[in-house]
Design a protein around this motif. Structure first.
Motif, mmCIF file in Angstrom:
data_model
loop_
_atom_site.group_PDB
_atom_site.id
_atom_site.type_symbol
_atom_site.label_atom_id
_atom_site.label_comp_id
_atom_site.label_asym_id
_atom_site.label_seq_id
_atom_site.Cartn_x
_atom_site.Cartn_y
_atom_site.Cartn_z
ATOM 1 N N ASP A 18 1.103 -0.792 -0.195
ATOM 2 C CA ASP A 18 0.004 0.152 0.118
ATOM 3 C C ASP A 18 0.900 1.012 -0.030
ATOM 4 O OD1 ASP A 18 -2.635 1.070 -0.159
ATOM 5 O OD2 ASP A 18 -2.015 2.046 2.271
ATOM 6 N N VAL A 19 1.743 1.146 0.656
ATOM 7 C CA VAL A 19 2.615 2.214 0.489
ATOM 8 C C VAL A 19 3.958 2.145 -0.918
ATOM 9 C CG1 VAL A 19 4.746 3.172 1.632
ATOM 10 C CG2 VAL A 19 2.821 2.499 3.425
ATOM 11 N N ILE A 20 4.290 1.130 -1.408
ATOM 12 C CA ILE A 20 5.409 1.408 -1.959
ATOM 13 C C ILE A 20 4.728 -0.337 -3.153
ATOM 14 C CG2 ILE A 20 7.644 2.083 -0.519
ATOM 15 C CD1 ILE A 20 7.931 -0.306 -0.827
ATOM 16 N N GLY A 21 3.460 -0.047 -3.319
ATOM 17 C CA GLY A 21 3.601 -1.023 -4.597
ATOM 18 C C GLY A 21 3.675 -1.044 -6.335
ATOM 19 N N GLU A 22 3.602 0.451 -6.226
ATOM 20 C CA GLU A 22 3.252 0.687 -7.530
ATOM 21 C C GLU A 22 4.628 0.700 -8.063
ATOM 22 O OE1 GLU A 22 4.001 4.137 -9.049
ATOM 23 O OE2 GLU A 22 4.558 4.560 -6.848
ATOM 24 N N TRP A 24 6.576 3.302 -9.129
ATOM 25 C CA TRP A 24 7.628 4.580 -9.255
ATOM 26 C C TRP A 24 8.615 4.565 -8.477
ATOM 27 C CZ3 TRP A 24 9.672 5.953 -13.379
ATOM 28 C CH2 TRP A 24 9.168 6.181 -14.819
ATOM 29 N N SER A 25 7.823 4.041 -6.769
ATOM 30 C CA SER A 25 8.525 4.579 -5.300
ATOM 31 C C SER A 25 9.278 3.755 -5.493
ATOM 32 C CB SER A 25 6.892 4.185 -4.208
ATOM 33 O OG SER A 25 5.503 4.928 -4.444
ATOM 34 N N PRO A 26 9.559 2.238 -5.692
ATOM 35 C CA PRO A 26 10.636 1.936 -5.166
ATOM 36 C C PRO A 26 11.899 2.830 -5.853
ATOM 37 C CG PRO A 26 9.105 0.448 -5.561
ATOM 38 C CD PRO A 26 8.037 1.937 -5.243
ATOM 39 N N LEU A 27 11.605 3.152 -6.738
ATOM 40 C CA LEU A 27 12.639 3.658 -8.132
ATOM 41 C C LEU A 27 12.932 5.210 -7.687
ATOM 42 C CD1 LEU A 27 11.543 2.157 -11.822
ATOM 43 C CD2 LEU A 27 13.827 1.393 -10.200
ATOM 44 N N ILE A 28 11.889 5.488 -7.339
ATOM 45 C CA ILE A 28 11.841 7.362 -6.130
ATOM 46 C C ILE A 28 12.189 6.888 -4.946
ATOM 47 C CG2 ILE A 28 10.748 9.510 -4.920
ATOM 48 C CD1 ILE A 28 8.511 8.896 -7.425
ATOM 49 N N LEU A 29 12.577 6.382 -4.438
ATOM 50 C CA LEU A 29 13.169 5.758 -2.712
ATOM 51 C C LEU A 29 14.519 5.630 -3.563
ATOM 52 C CD1 LEU A 29 10.374 3.790 -1.336
ATOM 53 C CD2 LEU A 29 10.494 6.558 -0.587
ATOM 54 N N ARG A 30 15.142 4.596 -4.226
ATOM 55 C CA ARG A 30 16.258 4.992 -4.624
ATOM 56 C C ARG A 30 17.199 5.673 -4.883
ATOM 57 N NH1 ARG A 30 16.889 2.572 -10.647
ATOM 58 N NH2 ARG A 30 16.329 5.060 -10.630
ATOM 59 N N ASP A 31 16.426 6.474 -5.693
ATOM 60 C CA ASP A 31 16.875 8.191 -6.653
ATOM 61 C C ASP A 31 17.211 8.417 -5.212
ATOM 62 O OD1 ASP A 31 17.626 7.338 -9.112
ATOM 63 O OD2 ASP A 31 15.436 8.563 -9.076
ATOM 64 N N ASP A 62 3.308 11.506 2.830
ATOM 65 C CA ASP A 62 1.860 10.936 3.343
ATOM 66 C C ASP A 62 2.221 10.142 4.580
ATOM 67 O OD1 ASP A 62 0.246 13.668 2.834
ATOM 68 O OD2 ASP A 62 -1.050 12.497 1.470
ATOM 69 N N GLN A 63 2.632 9.060 4.097
ATOM 70 C CA GLN A 63 3.089 7.730 4.503
ATOM 71 C C GLN A 63 4.091 7.751 5.772
ATOM 72 O OE1 GLN A 63 1.109 4.714 4.237
ATOM 73 N NE2 GLN A 63 -0.217 6.287 2.785
ATOM 74 N N GLY A 64 5.061 9.107 5.448
ATOM 75 C CA GLY A 64 5.917 8.525 6.272
ATOM 76 C C GLY A 64 7.226 8.612 5.844
ATOM 77 N N THR A 82 13.199 9.653 5.802
ATOM 78 C CA THR A 82 13.306 9.001 6.675
ATOM 79 C C THR A 82 13.437 8.206 7.240
ATOM 80 O OG1 THR A 82 10.979 8.686 7.051
ATOM 81 C CG2 THR A 82 10.280 10.784 7.342
ATOM 82 N N ALA A 83 13.298 8.181 9.332
ATOM 83 C CA ALA A 83 13.479 6.831 9.616
ATOM 84 C C ALA A 83 13.286 5.184 9.215
ATOM 85 C CB ALA A 83 13.796 6.397 10.645
ATOM 86 N N LYS A 84 12.189 5.362 8.774
ATOM 87 C CA LYS A 84 11.049 4.312 8.100
ATOM 88 C C LYS A 84 11.148 4.162 6.821
ATOM 89 C CE LYS A 84 5.527 3.962 7.725
ATOM 90 N NZ LYS A 84 4.634 4.740 7.610
ATOM 91 N N GLY A 85 11.812 5.822 6.132
ATOM 92 C CA GLY A 85 11.556 5.642 4.431
ATOM 93 C C GLY A 85 13.309 4.774 4.593
ATOM 94 N N ALA A 86 14.645 5.131 5.254
ATOM 95 C CA ALA A 86 16.111 4.101 5.260
ATOM 96 C C ALA A 86 15.604 2.697 5.661
ATOM 97 C CB ALA A 86 16.842 5.088 6.594
ATOM 98 N N GLU A 87 15.048 2.337 6.312
ATOM 99 C CA GLU A 87 14.627 1.143 6.643
ATOM 100 C C GLU A 87 14.109 0.304 5.275
ATOM 101 O OE1 GLU A 87 12.545 -0.961 9.767
ATOM 102 O OE2 GLU A 87 13.514 0.762 11.165
ATOM 103 N N LEU A 88 13.441 0.779 4.488
ATOM 104 C CA LEU A 88 12.621 0.249 3.084
ATOM 105 C C LEU A 88 13.926 0.329 2.580
ATOM 106 C CD1 LEU A 88 9.446 2.235 2.559
ATOM 107 C CD2 LEU A 88 9.523 0.103 2.606
ATOM 108 N N VAL A 89 14.662 0.976 1.783
ATOM 109 C CA VAL A 89 15.789 0.772 1.756
ATOM 110 C C VAL A 89 16.333 -0.705 1.344
ATOM 111 C CG1 VAL A 89 18.417 1.380 1.076
ATOM 112 C CG2 VAL A 89 16.996 3.704 1.643
ATOM 113 N N ASP A 90 16.885 -0.944 2.469
ATOM 114 C CA ASP A 90 17.021 -2.117 2.872
ATOM 115 C C ASP A 90 16.097 -2.969 2.483
ATOM 116 O OD1 ASP A 90 18.208 -1.753 4.772
ATOM 117 O OD2 ASP A 90 17.870 -2.620 6.826
ATOM 118 N N LEU A 91 14.698 -3.213 2.043
ATOM 119 C CA LEU A 91 13.669 -4.082 1.129
ATOM 120 C C LEU A 91 14.547 -3.930 -0.517
ATOM 121 C CD1 LEU A 91 11.492 -5.845 0.515
ATOM 122 C CD2 LEU A 91 10.470 -3.343 0.702
#
Length: 150
Positions: A18-22, A24-31, A62-64, A82-91
C-alpha cells in the motif's frame, strides 16, 4: 471500480505494498537514497511525468517515508528519507540482490555495494535475528501473529 485497500488488510506484505507497491515509488526511494533529492533531479533520472512524480512524492510524504525540506524561497523542496524510509532501503537492497541473481545476465549487476564496516563489496543477506543463521522462505513456518485476522 474501486481499488483494493491493501493498507487495511491483516497482512504486513499487503500493508507495505500500500505504501510502495506501484513501480515508481521504489525507484523514487532508490534515487533519494543515492542523493537525488530535488524534484527536477528525480524527474530527469526517471523520465516520469511531473504529475505522476508530484502524486508519488506526496504519497510517500503522507506515508512518513520521505520528508520535504525547503531549499529556497519559492518555496522549493528537497526530499529526504525518514527513519521509516531508510528501513525500506533494506528491502530495496534485497530486491536488487534478487534482480542481480536472476535478471542481470552476462553483463552482471549494474550496481555494487561497498560495506562501510569492512570496506568490502558485498550484498544484502537475510539472517535470523535470533540465531544469526541464513533465513529463507523454505526455512520458516508462517504462524498466526497477534495481529492476524480472526
Amino acid at each position: 471500480m474501486q481499488r483494493t485497500k491493501f493498507g487495511e488488510m491483516a497482512c504486513s506484505i499487503a500493508r507495505t505494498l500500500d505504501v510502495i507497491g506501484e513501480p515508481w515509488s521504489p525507484l523514487i526511494l532508490r534515487d533519494v537514497w543515492v542523493g537525488m533529492t530535488r524534484f527536477d533531479q528525480l524527474q530527469a533520472d526517471l523520465g516520469i511525468s511531473r504529475k505522476v512524480l508530484t502524486e508519488r512524492l506526496a504519497h510517500l510524504v503522507d506515508q512518513g517515508v520521505l520528508e520535504r525540506r525547503p531549499y529556497d524561497r519559492r518555496p522549493r523542496y528537497e526530499y529526504h528519507l525518514t527513519a521509516k524510509g531508510a528501513e525500506l532501503v533494506d528491502l530495496l537492497m534485497v530486491m536488487a540482490g534478487w534482480g542481480d541473481r536472476w535478471l542481470a545476465g552476462e553483463a552482471g549487476p549494474p550496481v555494487l555495494y561497498r560495506h562501510h564496516a569492512c570496506g568490502e563489496i558485498s550484498h544484502a543477506e537475510l539472517r535470523c535475528a535470533h540465531c544469526g543463521e541464513p533465513m529463507h522462505g523454505g526455512d520458516v513456518d508462517p504462524l498466526p501473529g497477534p495481529g492476524a485476522a480472526a
